[in-house]
Design a protein around this motif. Structure first.
Motif, PDB file in Angstrom:
ATOM      1  N   LYS A  85       0.908  -1.225   0.065  1.00  0.00           N
ATOM      2  CA  LYS A  85      -0.039  -0.013   0.007  1.00  0.00           C
ATOM      3  C   LYS A  85       0.734   1.159   0.155  1.00  0.00           C
ATOM      4  O   LYS A  85       0.719   2.027  -0.620  1.00  0.00           O
ATOM      5  N   GLN A  86       1.760   1.249   0.898  1.00  0.00           N
ATOM      6  CA  GLN A  86       2.952   2.391   0.713  1.00  0.00           C
ATOM      7  C   GLN A  86       3.613   2.483  -0.456  1.00  0.00           C
ATOM      8  O   GLN A  86       3.679   3.668  -1.158  1.00  0.00           O
ATOM      9  N   MET A  87       4.136   1.501  -0.966  1.00  0.00           N
ATOM     10  CA  MET A  87       4.861   1.465  -2.458  1.00  0.00           C
ATOM     11  C   MET A  87       3.876   2.069  -3.219  1.00  0.00           C
ATOM     12  O   MET A  87       4.178   2.685  -4.312  1.00  0.00           O
ATOM     13  N   PHE A  88       2.596   1.461  -3.555  1.00  0.00           N
ATOM     14  CA  PHE A  88       1.713   1.989  -4.562  1.00  0.00           C
ATOM     15  C   PHE A  88       1.487   3.729  -4.265  1.00  0.00           C
ATOM     16  O   PHE A  88       1.477   4.359  -5.243  1.00  0.00           O
ATOM     17  N   GLN A  89       1.298   3.960  -3.231  1.00  0.00           N
ATOM     18  CA  GLN A  89       1.067   5.371  -2.677  1.00  0.00           C
ATOM     19  C   GLN A  89       2.202   6.307  -3.155  1.00  0.00           C
ATOM     20  O   GLN A  89       2.139   7.386  -3.877  1.00  0.00           O
ATOM     21  N   ARG A  90       3.641   5.958  -2.662  1.00  0.00           N
ATOM     22  CA  ARG A  90       4.765   6.769  -3.121  1.00  0.00           C
ATOM     23  C   ARG A  90       4.907   6.565  -4.660  1.00  0.00           C
ATOM     24  O   ARG A  90       5.194   7.804  -5.219  1.00  0.00           O
ATOM     25  N   ARG A  91       4.637   5.726  -5.613  1.00  0.00           N
ATOM     26  CA  ARG A  91       4.677   5.780  -7.014  1.00  0.00           C
ATOM     27  C   ARG A  91       3.524   6.719  -7.438  1.00  0.00           C
ATOM     28  O   ARG A  91       3.774   7.540  -8.357  1.00  0.00           O
ATOM     29  N   ARG A  92       2.642   6.925  -6.825  1.00  0.00           N
ATOM     30  CA  ARG A  92       1.392   7.664  -7.090  1.00  0.00           C
ATOM     31  C   ARG A  92       1.626   9.086  -6.988  1.00  0.00           C
ATOM     32  O   ARG A  92       1.636   9.837  -8.092  1.00  0.00           O
ATOM     33  N   GLU A  93       2.198   9.282  -5.951  1.00  0.00           N
ATOM     34  CA  GLU A  93       2.936  10.651  -5.682  1.00  0.00           C
ATOM     35  C   GLU A  93       3.781  11.060  -6.572  1.00  0.00           C
ATOM     36  O   GLU A  93       3.795  12.065  -6.988  1.00  0.00           O
ATOM     37  N   TRP A  94       4.731   9.994  -7.063  1.00  0.00           N
ATOM     38  CA  TRP A  94       5.625  10.655  -8.032  1.00  0.00           C
ATOM     39  C   TRP A  94       5.171  10.881  -9.304  1.00  0.00           C
ATOM     40  O   TRP A  94       5.403  11.746  -9.966  1.00  0.00           O
ATOM     41  N   GLU A  95       4.199  10.151  -9.584  1.00  0.00           N
ATOM     42  CA  GLU A  95       3.396  10.506 -10.681  1.00  0.00           C
ATOM     43  C   GLU A  95       2.516  11.812 -10.801  1.00  0.00           C
ATOM     44  O   GLU A  95       2.706  12.301 -12.082  1.00  0.00           O
ATOM     45  N   GLN A  96       2.145  12.083  -9.843  1.00  0.00           N
ATOM     46  CA  GLN A  96       1.293  13.334  -9.576  1.00  0.00           C
ATOM     47  C   GLN A  96       2.600  14.594  -9.244  1.00  0.00           C
ATOM     48  O   GLN A  96       2.038  15.770  -9.670  1.00  0.00           O
ATOM     49  N   GLN A  97       3.651  14.358  -9.516  1.00  0.00           N
ATOM     50  CA  GLN A  97       4.716  15.480  -9.165  1.00  0.00           C
ATOM     51  C   GLN A  97       4.902  16.217 -10.188  1.00  0.00           C
ATOM     52  O   GLN A  97       5.869  17.039 -10.185  1.00  0.00           O
ATOM     53  N   GLY A  98       4.898  15.522 -11.389  1.00  0.00           N
ATOM     54  CA  GLY A  98       5.189  15.997 -12.863  1.00  0.00           C
ATOM     55  C   GLY A  98       4.199  15.909 -13.901  1.00  0.00           C
ATOM     56  O   GLY A  98       3.719  14.825 -13.769  1.00  0.00           O
ATOM     57  N   ALA A  99       4.173  16.679 -14.788  1.00  0.00           N
ATOM     58  CA  ALA A  99       3.064  16.767 -15.814  1.00  0.00           C
ATOM     59  C   ALA A  99       3.723  15.530 -16.808  1.00  0.00           C
ATOM     60  O   ALA A  99       4.939  15.484 -16.991  1.00  0.00           O
ATOM     61  N   GLY A 100       2.695  14.802 -17.320  1.00  0.00           N
ATOM     62  CA  GLY A 100       2.927  13.666 -18.267  1.00  0.00           C
ATOM     63  C   GLY A 100       3.592  12.366 -17.585  1.00  0.00           C
ATOM     64  O   GLY A 100       3.783  11.648 -18.356  1.00  0.00           O
ATOM     65  N   ARG A 101       3.649  12.400 -16.381  1.00  0.00           N
ATOM     66  CA  ARG A 101       4.444  11.058 -15.888  1.00  0.00           C
ATOM     67  C   ARG A 101       3.225  10.170 -15.594  1.00  0.00           C
ATOM     68  O   ARG A 101       2.003  10.365 -15.140  1.00  0.00           O
ATOM     69  N   THR A 102       3.560   8.841 -15.668  1.00  0.00           N
ATOM     70  CA  THR A 102       2.807   7.633 -15.826  1.00  0.00           C
ATOM     71  C   THR A 102       3.354   6.459 -15.206  1.00  0.00           C
ATOM     72  O   THR A 102       4.573   6.114 -15.665  1.00  0.00           O
ATOM     73  N   VAL A 103       2.846   6.092 -14.204  1.00  0.00           N
ATOM     74  CA  VAL A 103       3.146   4.703 -13.663  1.00  0.00           C
ATOM     75  C   VAL A 103       2.162   3.664 -14.250  1.00  0.00           C
ATOM     76  O   VAL A 103       1.066   3.468 -14.237  1.00  0.00           O
ATOM     77  N   VAL A 104       2.864   2.368 -14.764  1.00  0.00           N
ATOM     78  CA  VAL A 104       2.068   1.262 -15.475  1.00  0.00           C
ATOM     79  C   VAL A 104       2.432   0.208 -14.608  1.00  0.00           C
ATOM     80  O   VAL A 104       3.758  -0.373 -14.507  1.00  0.00           O
ATOM     81  N   TRP A 105       1.520  -0.294 -13.792  1.00  0.00           N
ATOM     82  CA  TRP A 105       1.737  -1.795 -13.147  1.00  0.00           C
ATOM     83  C   TRP A 105       1.222  -2.797 -13.944  1.00  0.00           C
ATOM     84  O   TRP A 105       0.085  -2.841 -14.470  1.00  0.00           O
ATOM     85  N   ILE A 106       1.874  -3.924 -14.083  1.00  0.00           N
ATOM     86  CA  ILE A 106       1.599  -5.012 -14.851  1.00  0.00           C
ATOM     87  C   ILE A 106       1.904  -6.493 -13.869  1.00  0.00           C
ATOM     88  O   ILE A 106       2.876  -6.643 -13.344  1.00  0.00           O
ATOM     89  N   GLY A 107       0.672  -7.163 -13.581  1.00  0.00           N
ATOM     90  CA  GLY A 107       0.761  -8.245 -12.839  1.00  0.00           C
ATOM     91  C   GLY A 107      -0.246  -9.311 -13.383  1.00  0.00           C
ATOM     92  O   GLY A 107      -1.250  -9.027 -13.976  1.00  0.00           O
TER      93      GLY A 107
END
Length: 123
Positions: A54-76
Motif C-alpha cells: 500500500k505504501q509502495m503504491f502510494q509513493r509511486r502515485r505521488e511520484w506520478e502526480q509530481q510532474g506533468a505527463g508522468r505515468t506509472v504502469v503496473w503489470i501483474g
C-alpha cells in the motif's frame, strides 16, 4: 533491473522487472516520464506484506502526480483464480496478491484486464 526504451531522441520509458529483483524505492530523479513495473505478483511473493505494498503504491502515485505527463504502469498476473493451494505459503501469497491488486485498483485512474489477448477496460 532497468530496461530503457527510446521514443524519439530521449529516454521516455524505464522498465522494472519484478521477476528478477525487487523494484526498490521510487526515485525522484527519474527523468523518464513513463515507469513500467512488471511482474507484480513475483515482487509480492518476495515481500508478502499488504501494508508495505500500500505504501509502495502510494509513493509511486505521488511520484506520478509530481510532474506533468508522468505515468506509472503496473503489470501483474492474476493468480487468485482456480484451485486454492494446499501449502500455507502459497495460499498467503495468493491472498496477499489479491488484496494488493484491490488496493492498487483503488488508486489507479485506469485498470485493464487482458485475457487471451483481449483487453477489457475495468476502470
Amino acid at each position: 533491473m532497468r530496461a530503457y526504451y527510446r521514443i524519439g531522441e530521449r529516454k521516455d520509458v524505464v522498465w522494472y522487472n519484478g521477476y528478477e529483483r525487487e523494484y526498490g524505492e521510487p526515485d525522484a530523479n527519474i527523468l523518464e516520464r513513463i515507469v513500467v513495473l512488471e511482474g507484480l505478483e513475483a515482487a509480492i511473493r518476495r515481500i508478502p506484506d499488504v501494508t508495505y505494498w500500500k505504501q509502495m503504491f502510494q509513493r509511486r502515485r505521488e511520484w506520478e502526480q509530481q510532474g506533468a505527463g508522468r505515468t506509472v504502469v503496473w503489470i501483474g498476473t492474476d493468480i487468485t483464480q482456480g484451485v486454492v493451494p494446499v501449502e500455507k505459503e502459497e495460499r498467503l501469497w495468493r491472498d496477499v496478491t489479491g488484496w494488493c491488486y484491490q488496493q492498487l485498483a483503488q488508486l489507479c485512474d485506469r485498470v485493464d484486464r487482458i485475457w487471451c489477448g483481449l483487453a477489457e477496460r475495468m476502470k
